[in-house]
Scaffold this motif. Structure first.
Motif, mmCIF file in Angstrom:
data_model
loop_
_atom_site.group_PDB
_atom_site.id
_atom_site.type_symbol
_atom_site.label_atom_id
_atom_site.label_comp_id
_atom_site.label_asym_id
_atom_site.label_seq_id
_atom_site.Cartn_x
_atom_site.Cartn_y
_atom_site.Cartn_z
ATOM 1 N N ASN A 31 0.825 -1.210 0.000
ATOM 2 C CA ASN A 31 0.000 0.000 0.000
ATOM 3 C C ASN A 31 0.856 1.255 0.000
ATOM 4 O O ASN A 31 0.516 2.260 -0.659
ATOM 5 C CB ASN A 31 -0.926 0.000 1.223
ATOM 6 C CG ASN A 31 -2.013 -1.041 1.132
ATOM 7 O OD1 ASN A 31 -2.374 -1.455 0.021
ATOM 8 N ND2 ASN A 31 -2.549 -1.459 2.275
ATOM 9 N N ALA A 32 1.962 1.177 0.767
ATOM 10 C CA ALA A 32 2.872 2.341 0.783
ATOM 11 C C ALA A 32 3.439 2.600 -0.609
ATOM 12 O O ALA A 32 3.536 3.756 -1.061
ATOM 13 C CB ALA A 32 3.997 2.105 1.795
ATOM 14 N N ARG A 33 3.825 1.557 -1.295
ATOM 15 C CA ARG A 33 4.357 1.740 -2.658
ATOM 16 C C ARG A 33 3.258 2.252 -3.592
ATOM 17 O O ARG A 33 3.494 3.130 -4.446
ATOM 18 C CB ARG A 33 4.922 0.410 -3.162
ATOM 19 C CG ARG A 33 6.237 0.015 -2.501
ATOM 20 C CD ARG A 33 6.917 -1.117 -3.255
ATOM 21 N NE ARG A 33 6.138 -2.332 -3.231
ATOM 22 C CZ ARG A 33 6.274 -3.303 -2.331
ATOM 23 N NH1 ARG A 33 7.180 -3.164 -1.360
ATOM 24 N NH2 ARG A 33 5.537 -4.380 -2.380
ATOM 25 N N ASN A 34 2.042 1.674 -3.454
ATOM 26 C CA ASN A 34 0.943 2.130 -4.312
ATOM 27 C C ASN A 34 0.613 3.603 -4.069
ATOM 28 O O ASN A 34 0.338 4.369 -5.025
ATOM 29 C CB ASN A 34 -0.295 1.269 -4.076
ATOM 30 C CG ASN A 34 -0.125 -0.145 -4.613
ATOM 31 O OD1 ASN A 34 0.715 -0.382 -5.512
ATOM 32 N ND2 ASN A 34 -0.895 -1.090 -4.087
ATOM 33 N N ASP A 35 0.609 4.002 -2.796
ATOM 34 C CA ASP A 35 0.347 5.422 -2.493
ATOM 35 C C ASP A 35 1.430 6.311 -3.073
ATOM 36 O O ASP A 35 1.155 7.414 -3.595
ATOM 37 C CB ASP A 35 0.276 5.608 -0.970
ATOM 38 C CG ASP A 35 -0.948 4.956 -0.368
ATOM 39 O OD1 ASP A 35 -1.897 4.653 -1.124
ATOM 40 O OD2 ASP A 35 -0.963 4.738 0.878
ATOM 41 N N MET A 36 2.675 5.814 -2.964
ATOM 42 C CA MET A 36 3.798 6.588 -3.519
ATOM 43 C C MET A 36 3.667 6.718 -5.026
ATOM 44 O O MET A 36 3.896 7.795 -5.612
ATOM 45 C CB MET A 36 5.115 5.901 -3.129
ATOM 46 C CG MET A 36 6.364 6.634 -3.613
ATOM 47 S SD MET A 36 6.929 5.945 -5.208
ATOM 48 C CE MET A 36 8.414 6.884 -5.447
ATOM 49 N N VAL A 37 3.282 5.611 -5.692
ATOM 50 C CA VAL A 37 3.104 5.641 -7.144
ATOM 51 C C VAL A 37 1.996 6.624 -7.527
ATOM 52 O O VAL A 37 2.125 7.434 -8.469
ATOM 53 C CB VAL A 37 2.800 4.230 -7.677
ATOM 54 C CG1 VAL A 37 2.323 4.293 -9.131
ATOM 55 C CG2 VAL A 37 4.033 3.351 -7.562
ATOM 56 N N LEU A 149 12.739 11.882 -19.148
ATOM 57 C CA LEU A 149 12.269 10.940 -18.128
ATOM 58 C C LEU A 149 12.031 11.736 -16.859
ATOM 59 O O LEU A 149 12.963 12.258 -16.251
ATOM 60 C CB LEU A 149 13.297 9.835 -17.867
ATOM 61 C CG LEU A 149 13.568 8.870 -19.024
ATOM 62 C CD1 LEU A 149 14.668 7.883 -18.636
ATOM 63 C CD2 LEU A 149 12.297 8.116 -19.403
ATOM 64 N N ILE A 150 10.759 11.864 -16.534
ATOM 65 C CA ILE A 150 10.394 12.620 -15.339
ATOM 66 C C ILE A 150 10.043 11.598 -14.255
ATOM 67 O O ILE A 150 9.190 10.727 -14.447
ATOM 68 C CB ILE A 150 9.194 13.534 -15.612
ATOM 69 C CG1 ILE A 150 9.511 14.479 -16.772
ATOM 70 C CG2 ILE A 150 8.825 14.329 -14.363
ATOM 71 C CD1 ILE A 150 8.331 15.299 -17.220
ATOM 72 N N GLY A 151 10.750 11.698 -13.148
ATOM 73 C CA GLY A 151 10.540 10.688 -12.116
ATOM 74 C C GLY A 151 10.530 11.219 -10.708
ATOM 75 O O GLY A 151 10.978 12.333 -10.443
ATOM 76 N N VAL A 152 10.047 10.353 -9.863
ATOM 77 C CA VAL A 152 10.006 10.636 -8.432
ATOM 78 C C VAL A 152 10.655 9.449 -7.724
ATOM 79 O O VAL A 152 10.321 8.279 -8.003
ATOM 80 C CB VAL A 152 8.565 10.824 -7.921
ATOM 81 C CG1 VAL A 152 8.565 11.115 -6.420
ATOM 82 C CG2 VAL A 152 7.873 11.965 -8.674
ATOM 83 N N SER A 153 11.541 9.713 -6.806
ATOM 84 C CA SER A 153 12.173 8.656 -6.007
ATOM 85 C C SER A 153 12.006 8.984 -4.529
ATOM 86 O O SER A 153 12.030 10.158 -4.152
ATOM 87 C CB SER A 153 13.659 8.526 -6.366
ATOM 88 O OG SER A 153 14.358 9.736 -6.089
ATOM 89 N N GLN A 154 11.841 7.955 -3.751
ATOM 90 C CA GLN A 154 11.651 8.139 -2.304
ATOM 91 C C GLN A 154 12.450 7.077 -1.573
ATOM 92 O O GLN A 154 12.442 5.895 -1.936
ATOM 93 C CB GLN A 154 10.158 8.052 -1.934
ATOM 94 C CG GLN A 154 9.888 8.372 -0.474
ATOM 95 C CD GLN A 154 8.389 8.375 -0.166
ATOM 96 O OE1 GLN A 154 7.577 8.136 -1.054
ATOM 97 N NE2 GLN A 154 8.028 8.677 1.066
ATOM 98 N N SER A 155 13.157 7.517 -0.562
ATOM 99 C CA SER A 155 13.957 6.554 0.189
ATOM 100 C C SER A 155 13.033 5.527 0.873
ATOM 101 O O SER A 155 11.911 5.838 1.275
ATOM 102 C CB SER A 155 14.807 7.274 1.241
ATOM 103 O OG SER A 155 13.986 7.863 2.238
ATOM 104 N N MET A 156 13.572 4.317 0.954
ATOM 105 C CA MET A 156 12.793 3.245 1.589
ATOM 106 C C MET A 156 12.457 3.598 3.045
ATOM 107 O O MET A 156 11.392 3.250 3.562
ATOM 108 C CB MET A 156 13.573 1.928 1.558
ATOM 109 C CG MET A 156 13.813 1.389 0.160
ATOM 110 S SD MET A 156 12.273 0.823 -0.590
ATOM 111 C CE MET A 156 12.911 0.034 -2.088
ATOM 112 N N THR A 157 13.378 4.312 3.698
ATOM 113 C CA THR A 157 13.156 4.668 5.099
ATOM 114 C C THR A 157 11.918 5.531 5.257
ATOM 115 O O THR A 157 11.053 5.287 6.107
ATOM 116 C CB THR A 157 14.382 5.394 5.665
ATOM 117 O OG1 THR A 157 15.532 4.561 5.537
ATOM 118 C CG2 THR A 157 14.173 5.752 7.138
ATOM 119 N N SER A 158 11.827 6.569 4.410
ATOM 120 C CA SER A 158 10.660 7.447 4.512
ATOM 121 C C SER A 158 9.405 6.773 3.956
ATOM 122 O O SER A 158 8.290 7.040 4.417
ATOM 123 C CB SER A 158 10.924 8.762 3.764
ATOM 124 O OG SER A 158 11.117 8.520 2.367
#
Length: 537
Positions: A31-37, A149-158
């Motif tokens: 769910n966290a990954r889906n929300d991030m996506v 390529l437009i992207g968003v990255s988020q650390s696994m910790t956050s």
């Protein structure tokens, strides 16, 4: 049993809770990954719109080097999109994989590979991928837009920052639910199963112990209701079988009855033959069977009238002579008894004993019975006190037999026995020793009383006569000799010899006399041997 069920149930519930917790962990990560996506797609769309409106084609004019104007414009565009904590916005030139701009200044101008963006050959649709950006494990999402390529990255910790707390709360919830469930289910098992099993087990212990009055009534579950009905039907079948066996037993006409009762049961199980043997009416017998205490009281009342010397034989309180033998066998928790009709056997034995103990002709004791009774009496000489032994012989018996026949002689013997039996002494033993010899032993009287009774008996004899079958009347005469036992403290055989010797002295003399023994008493003989010892010896 309850502990085993509770332990196994707890293991199942706790295992289920643990698996649920693990599954929840993976679901929260997903769910966290889906929300991030989802949020990343929104930001990428915002950036694309701004780029299309503000500087279309600006970033692709000089892909190898960007003007200061372009950098400022790109920074302005990225600043318009507010990223979450730990989130980095990045724009990469798709042609040479150079990072054109990023909210993280360290990434500007770097190649995607050097920065750690391991871009797949074909970007998945609305699906991210994992990379290590500048050594920080991150989750990335990129979209193609006009060579960029437009992207968003988020650390696994956050990205997964909230999962431990959520997992802790879920774990507490699952643990509390498991404890409550175990307690509730355990209570239900105890009420509906364990108590029912314990009740059935206790009832079965009573039934197997012989208490067929037991009824099983457990209604905590439909299965127990059915089981109770089955067990009660089984007990009823046992009682019916007892009645059937009783009827079969009675049909054999055996002189035996059997009864049994358990310490824990009130009812008495018995064959119907017991009622016949104890001479009870059907209603009285059925009443006794309903209460073992009443039945025991009845048995005790019968046992209060034993028939000696027979063992376990008792006379029933009836007008006719009826005897039963009652044998009981007591176990740890039950008592069984066998009642046997021994009336015929006892009467036969009594007849045989009577024939052995009593002279058939005269009806008085025989020689054997006289010796047996004297032996028993002499075992307690203190109970005899003063006593006299009188030996008598019927006079003229041979002449009667020769002149009038043996039937007349028998009649004379019967008359003599009848005369002697009329002696008023209560403590006496009268017997016929041989053909015409009689013996009378009188005891527990004073010497004076004994002399009076012997004299009275002699007077009666002198007045007695017999009428023979031909109506001839003859005087009834006996000659006798007696001895006082205290004068001759010898054994019984010696007393008989002294009395017998005195009797023959009477027969040789005048006959029809009762003579006292004139032999020197033992105490006089002792005194003559010891003149210095005094007159009391």
């Amino acid at each position: 049993m309850k502990k085993i069920i509770t332990r196994r149930l707890s293991a199942v519930i706790l295992t289920t809770a643990l698996l649920t917790l693990i599954l929840n962990y993976f679901l929260q990560m997903n769910n966290a990954r889906n929300d991030m996506v989802h949020s990343s797609l929104v930001k990428i769309n915002q950036i694309e719109r701004v780029l299309d409106q503000s500087a279309p084609g600006l970033l692709l004019e000089h892909p190898g080097r960007m003007t200061e104007e372009a950098k400022e414009e790109l920074a302005h565009i990225l600043s318009m999109v507010i990223p979450e904590k730990g989130t980095t916005l990045t724009i990469i030139n798709q042609e040479n994989n150079i990072i054109l701009g990023s909210t993280n200044p360290e990434l500007d101008g770097m190649t995607a590979a050097k920065a750690g963006f391991l871009l797949p050959l074909k970007l998945p649709d609305e699906t991210g991928f994992s990379s290590s950006i500048l050594g920080v494990p991150s989750y990335c999402l990129f979209q193609e837009s006009d060579g960029l390529l437009i992207g968003v990255s988020q650390s696994m910790t956050s990205l997964y920052e909230q999962i431990p707390r959520s997992m802790f709360l879920v774990g507490i919830y699952l643990l509390a639910s498991a404890v409550i469930s175990i307690f509730a289910i355990s209570r239900q098992i105890d009420r509906c199963v364990i108590r029912g099993i314990n009740t059935v087990n206790q009832k079965l212990v009573q039934i197997t112990g012989g208490n067929l009055d037991t009824r099983v009534e457990v209604d905590t579950a439909p299965e127990f209701v059915e089981l109770s009905a089955r067990l009660n039907a089984m007990v009823k079948s046992l009682l019916d079988n007892t009645d059937t066996m009783s009827q079969i037993f009675d049909m054999t006409n055996a002189p035996n009855g059997v009864y049994e009762y358990n310490d824990d049961m009130k009812r008495v199980l018995s064959t119907r033959k017991v009622a016949t043997l104890l001479m009870l009416s059907p209603s009285e017998f059925d009443h006794l069977l309903t209460d073992k205490e009443l039945f025991e009281e009845k048995i005790r009342s019968i046992r209060s009238n034993p028939l000696l010397p027979y063992k376990d034989v008792y006379r029933l309180p009836a007008e006719t002579e009826c005897y039963v033998k009652i044998q009981s066998f007591s176990g740890p928790t039950s008592t069984m008894g066998v009642i046997t009709d021994v009336t015929d056997e006892i009467l036969e034995k009594q007849k045989l004993q009577h024939d052995l103990d009593y002279d058939v002709l005269t009806g008085i004791l025989s020689r054997r019975a006289f010796y047996a009774k004297m032996e028993l009496l002499l075992r307690t000489p203190e109970a005899i006190r003063e006593a006299a032994l009188l030996m008598m012989d019927l006079d003229h018996l041979k002449e009667i037999n020769d002149s009038y026949g043996h039937a007349s002689g028998d009649k004379a013997l019967q008359a003599a026995a009848s005369l002697l039996a009329q002696c008023p002494a209560e403590n006496k033993i009268l017997a016929r020793l041989s053909g015409d010899e009689f013996v009378l032993f009188l005891y527990q009287y004073s010497r004076e009383e004994l002399e009076i009774m012997i004299s009275s008996l002699h007077k009666q004899m002198m007045q007695a006569s017999i009428i023979l079958y031909n109506q001839t009347r003859l005087p009834l005469r006996l000659s006798g000799g007696y001895v006082f036992c205290s004068d001759y403290p010898a054994n019984f055989s010696q007393l008989l010899r002294l009395a017998d010797k005195t009797m023959y002295q009477a027969k040789k003399g005048r006959k029809s006399e009762f003579l006292a023994c004139t032999a020197e008493p033992a105490r006089n003989r002792e005194a003559s041997k010891n003149p210095e010892s005094g007159s009391d010896v």
